[in-house]
Motif scaffolding. Sequence first.
Motif, mmCIF file in Angstrom:
data_model
loop_
_atom_site.group_PDB
_atom_site.id
_atom_site.type_symbol
_atom_site.label_atom_id
_atom_site.label_comp_id
_atom_site.label_asym_id
_atom_site.label_seq_id
_atom_site.Cartn_x
_atom_site.Cartn_y
_atom_site.Cartn_z
ATOM 1 N N ARG A 139 79.457 34.768 -39.929
ATOM 2 C CA ARG A 139 78.832 33.694 -39.145
ATOM 3 C C ARG A 139 78.288 32.632 -40.098
ATOM 4 O O ARG A 139 77.624 32.945 -41.072
ATOM 5 N N ARG A 140 78.598 31.364 -39.755
ATOM 6 C CA ARG A 140 78.021 30.236 -40.485
ATOM 7 C C ARG A 140 76.899 29.675 -39.632
ATOM 8 O O ARG A 140 77.117 29.284 -38.481
ATOM 9 N N THR A 141 75.698 29.630 -40.217
ATOM 10 C CA THR A 141 74.553 29.080 -39.495
ATOM 11 C C THR A 141 74.166 27.698 -40.002
ATOM 12 O O THR A 141 73.473 26.965 -39.308
ATOM 13 N N ALA A 142 74.603 27.353 -41.198
ATOM 14 C CA ALA A 142 74.313 26.032 -41.748
ATOM 15 C C ALA A 142 75.508 25.594 -42.584
ATOM 16 O O ALA A 142 76.066 26.418 -43.316
ATOM 17 N N PRO A 143 75.924 24.369 -42.492
ATOM 18 C CA PRO A 143 75.400 23.337 -41.599
ATOM 19 C C PRO A 143 75.850 23.580 -40.161
ATOM 20 O O PRO A 143 76.807 24.316 -39.909
ATOM 21 N N ALA A 144 75.150 22.934 -39.227
ATOM 22 C CA ALA A 144 75.524 23.012 -37.819
ATOM 23 C C ALA A 144 76.883 22.345 -37.645
ATOM 24 O O ALA A 144 77.237 21.458 -38.418
#
Length: 155
Positions: A139-144
């Motif tokens: 999961r990528r949380t940053a950047p949106a």
Amino acid sequence: MGAILAGCATPSGTGKPLSAAQPNSPEWQGRISVNVQGDNPTSMSASFLLRGDAKHGELDLYSPLGTTLGALQWTPQWVQLSDGGKHQHFKSLSELTEKATGAALPVDAIFGWLQGRDVQASGWLADLSAVSQGLLTARRTAPAPEVTLRIKLDQ
């Protein structure tokens, strides 16, 4: 959804396939899905065959019926997407994976994760607890926006 998945076509590659140039390179196949959250959520799901490494590699994406949706190829000199006889060139793997899947994917890290290594990628958190069973979630949380990558390997 990435433009690559909008239509079904059989790409024709340019040059020698990397798998022929690197006969002992790692290879994975299975299913991949990429879900992008945000104002315009998108999702992509396909069967895949991944060969090579983060420097020299190929990623072929297939529809549920086995039709080739697109062929991604990269070396240190070039990055391209072949789709229905058309070849698009990109400046980076990030641009290529964003075009193909809807999100810029951390290709270096993915190769490590598939081998069970806890490789760090900026903004990404990988769950390697089920890699030995052929399951990878990151999961990528940053950047949106937030992006979820799921890979299920054929075993």
